[in-house]
Scaffold this motif. Structure first.
Motif, mmCIF file in Angstrom:
data_model
loop_
_atom_site.group_PDB
_atom_site.id
_atom_site.type_symbol
_atom_site.label_atom_id
_atom_site.label_comp_id
_atom_site.label_asym_id
_atom_site.label_seq_id
_atom_site.Cartn_x
_atom_site.Cartn_y
_atom_site.Cartn_z
ATOM 1 N N ASN A 227 45.557 49.374 49.316
ATOM 2 C CA ASN A 227 46.037 51.146 48.223
ATOM 3 C C ASN A 227 44.896 51.648 48.050
ATOM 4 O O ASN A 227 45.827 52.026 46.957
ATOM 5 N N ARG B 110 42.142 52.098 47.579
ATOM 6 C CA ARG B 110 41.261 51.832 47.241
ATOM 7 C C ARG B 110 39.814 50.677 48.188
ATOM 8 O O ARG B 110 40.870 49.862 48.946
ATOM 9 N N PRO C 136 37.939 41.677 38.706
ATOM 10 C CA PRO C 136 38.384 42.465 38.152
ATOM 11 C C PRO C 136 39.602 43.701 38.989
ATOM 12 O O PRO C 136 40.637 43.301 39.221
ATOM 13 N N ASP C 137 38.652 44.055 39.993
ATOM 14 C CA ASP C 137 39.093 44.817 41.213
ATOM 15 C C ASP C 137 40.299 44.482 41.944
ATOM 16 O O ASP C 137 41.027 44.688 42.457
ATOM 17 N N LYS D 8 43.253 43.032 40.741
ATOM 18 C CA LYS D 8 44.335 43.488 40.357
ATOM 19 C C LYS D 8 44.835 44.204 42.406
ATOM 20 O O LYS D 8 45.728 43.934 41.838
ATOM 21 N N ALA D 9 44.107 43.690 43.472
ATOM 22 C CA ALA D 9 44.459 43.902 44.581
ATOM 23 C C ALA D 9 45.355 42.415 44.445
ATOM 24 O O ALA D 9 46.200 42.570 45.670
ATOM 25 N N GLU E 8 47.377 40.513 42.376
ATOM 26 C CA GLU E 8 48.292 41.483 42.262
ATOM 27 C C GLU E 8 49.153 41.916 42.321
ATOM 28 O O GLU E 8 49.898 41.728 42.765
ATOM 29 N N LYS E 9 48.424 42.901 43.019
ATOM 30 C CA LYS E 9 49.238 44.206 44.657
ATOM 31 C C LYS E 9 49.815 43.186 45.560
ATOM 32 O O LYS E 9 51.072 43.663 45.215
ATOM 33 N N THR F 139 37.520 39.817 34.047
ATOM 34 C CA THR F 139 38.701 39.609 35.125
ATOM 35 C C THR F 139 40.062 39.309 34.216
ATOM 36 O O THR F 139 41.089 39.983 34.724
ATOM 37 N N ALA G 198 41.815 42.441 32.593
ATOM 38 C CA ALA G 198 41.565 43.637 33.641
ATOM 39 C C ALA G 198 43.846 43.690 34.206
ATOM 40 O O ALA G 198 44.106 44.207 35.197
ATOM 41 N N THR G 199 43.840 41.989 34.742
ATOM 42 C CA THR G 199 45.106 41.782 35.304
ATOM 43 C C THR G 199 46.109 40.416 34.450
ATOM 44 O O THR G 199 45.990 40.491 33.608
ATOM 45 N N ASN G 200 47.749 41.080 34.662
ATOM 46 C CA ASN G 200 48.512 39.956 34.131
ATOM 47 C C ASN G 200 48.591 38.591 34.648
ATOM 48 O O ASN G 200 49.156 37.796 33.831
#
Lengths: 355, 106
Positions: free
Chosen positions: A259, A261, A269-270, A273-274, A276-277, A309, A312-314
């Motif tokens: 994506n 990144r 945290p990243d 996010k990945a 989650e994506k 973390t 940072a994410t849902n």
């Protein structure tokens, strides 16, 4: 603050520390995580709460009533019947007996099964056996029942797999060849994750666990993300838990992106996010325990990573709390004094949605 | 194994002893954070969130709803029969239940 606190090193060795030393280690561990994250360490109040949990004189501790979380697992039932290599007790139980014992005698929130090798590649050739056992057991379980294994891209390199061994190519200066080999292995692994997940999904799989994703580096982590994407496209209702291998994705390839990144160097945290994506439903956060530092240092570090973390994410975040992760000492029989302190701290201070 | 049991004792909701399995289903099927998942389940059960981990409260609820109890009661639903009721109660799809319903034509 002159009293001695009984705690342990990251390798499990018991030691008495001065209260000041414990507070210093909490501060240092938290600052180490904050420095890596580019964020803030735990507040003074949070550090003092962590100290209170560590200094509690009782042998074991627990979360406060009403603050309990979901404790998912990564093949815990295998620990009943497997041997030392799997942290197992060698109890003569079938898979079904172990799963039901874990559900009913232990009161676990979720149960699971997996292949003894706990990697997806060896499952491929025995998928019908695994699907048969999974299906039969799923008819008698009541709690959510996962199938779990590790992507474990290392198995795709020679002599165990088809791809030239990247770890042997790199010291020879053959960086391009090593990268190409990892890209090839990544494709094989993604195909296998999709194959195994699909076969199990077709017989009513309730949940799939990609455990310890990224253990062979950034291409391994990417394969798991792509595996999630492919399975979610085919089975949108298939719950997937994707967990990391450490606080930092190793750059064994270095140029892998997801994506837009760079995957190498992603902190938790990243990573979340990945994940989650990609479409997964739960993120499993791992922070490796440093054996040469104390449990207070390691736990403060893990709590700091976890707090960042969860913010940072849902997704719900389950902190991985097996041997040698998130402050649990790196040994085969992690002592319950430290295990329960890790448990309580990650929930009450790190705001874990589960463990 | 002792490590897993220690975590269960220290932090776990209690699985089918209480409402742990129900809250876990909500995290898995709706990606709910822990507090949202607890509130959702408590709402469906008509109890306070605090009571979700109270064996004295959840024991009778689970028995009355037929969603599985930790002790084995002859004639009381467990396994796939309990999961059919759990899916209905929570308004979710459980994939093993969907397959079972398809097989028996409901």
């Amino acid at each position: 603050m002159s009293k001695k606190i009984l705690t342990r090193m990251g390798d499990g060795e018991r030691l008495w520390m001065d209260a000041e030393e414990v507070m210093d280690d909490i501060q240092d561990g938290s600052e180490d995580a904050a420095r890596r994250l580019g964020g803030k360490p735990l507040s003074q109040e949070e550090q003092e709460k962590l100290f209170e949990i560590l200094a509690e004189p009782s042998r074991i501790v627990s979360v406060n009533p009403g603050e309990e979380v979901i404790v998912s697992d990564d093949g815990c039932t295998m620990s009943f019947y497997s041997g030392q290599d799997g942290g197992g007790t060698g109890t003569p139980l079938s898979r079904q007996q172990a799963v039901l014992t874990y559900e009913r005698a232990c009161g676990a929130d979720t149960t699971s099964m997996g292949h003894s090798d706990y990697s997806y590649k060896p499952v491929k050739s025995i998928i019908n056996f695994e699907a048969n056992d999974y299906y039969n057991i799923s008819q008698v379980t009541t709690a959510p029942f996962f199938y779990g294994a590790q992507p474990n891209m290392g198995l795709y390199f020679q002599p165990d797999g088809p791809c030239p061994n990247a770890a042997e190519l790199m010291p020879l200066g053959k960086i391009d060849e090593a990268r190409a080999s990892q890209e090839e292995a990544c494709e094989y692994l993604t195909d296998d994750l999709e194959f195994v997940g699909s076969r199990l999904a077709d017989i009513g799989l309730e949940g799939l666990n990609f455990d310890t994703s990224g253990s062979a580096g950034d291409a391994d982590f990417l394969a798991a993300l792509k595996g999630v994407e492919r399975l979610k496209a085919k089975y949108p209702d298939l719950p997937i838990l994707m967990g990391g291998a450490g606080e930092f994705v190793l750059g064994m390839h270095g140029k892998i992106t997801y994506n837009g990144r760079q995957v190498a160097g992603m902190y938790t945290p990243d990573q979340a996010k990945a994940v989650e994506k990609a479409g997964a439903d739960i993120f499993g956060m791992a922070v490796n325990t440093v054996t040469t530092e104390s449990v207070p240092w390691n736990l403060a570090r893990a709590v700091t990573f976890l707090k960042a973390t969860t913010e940072a994410t849902n997704l719900p975040v389950h902190a991985n709390v097996g041997m040698g992760v998130c402050g649990v000492p790196m040994m085969e029989q992690p002592p319950i004094d430290c295990v329960t302190r890790v448990s309580k701290s990650l929930v009450q201070l790190g705001k874990a949605d589960g463990l | 194994m002792g490590m897993s049991i220690a975590h269960i004792m220290a932090s776990c909701m209690g699985g089918i002893r209480t409402a742990g399995d129900l809250v876990a289903w909500m995290q898995m099927t709706r990606k709910m954070k822990i507090n949202d998942a607890k509130a959702y389940v408590a709402g469906k059960l008509g109890i306070d969130v605090f009571d979700l981990t109270d064996e004295e409260v959840m024991r009778d609820i689970r028995k009355d709803l037929g969603i599985g109890t930790v002790t084995s009661i002859a004639g009381s639903p467990k396994g796939i029969r309990a999961k059919i009721k759990i899916a209905e109660l929570l308004g979710i799809k459980i994939r093993s239940v969907e397959l079972f319903k398809k097989q028996i034509g409901i």
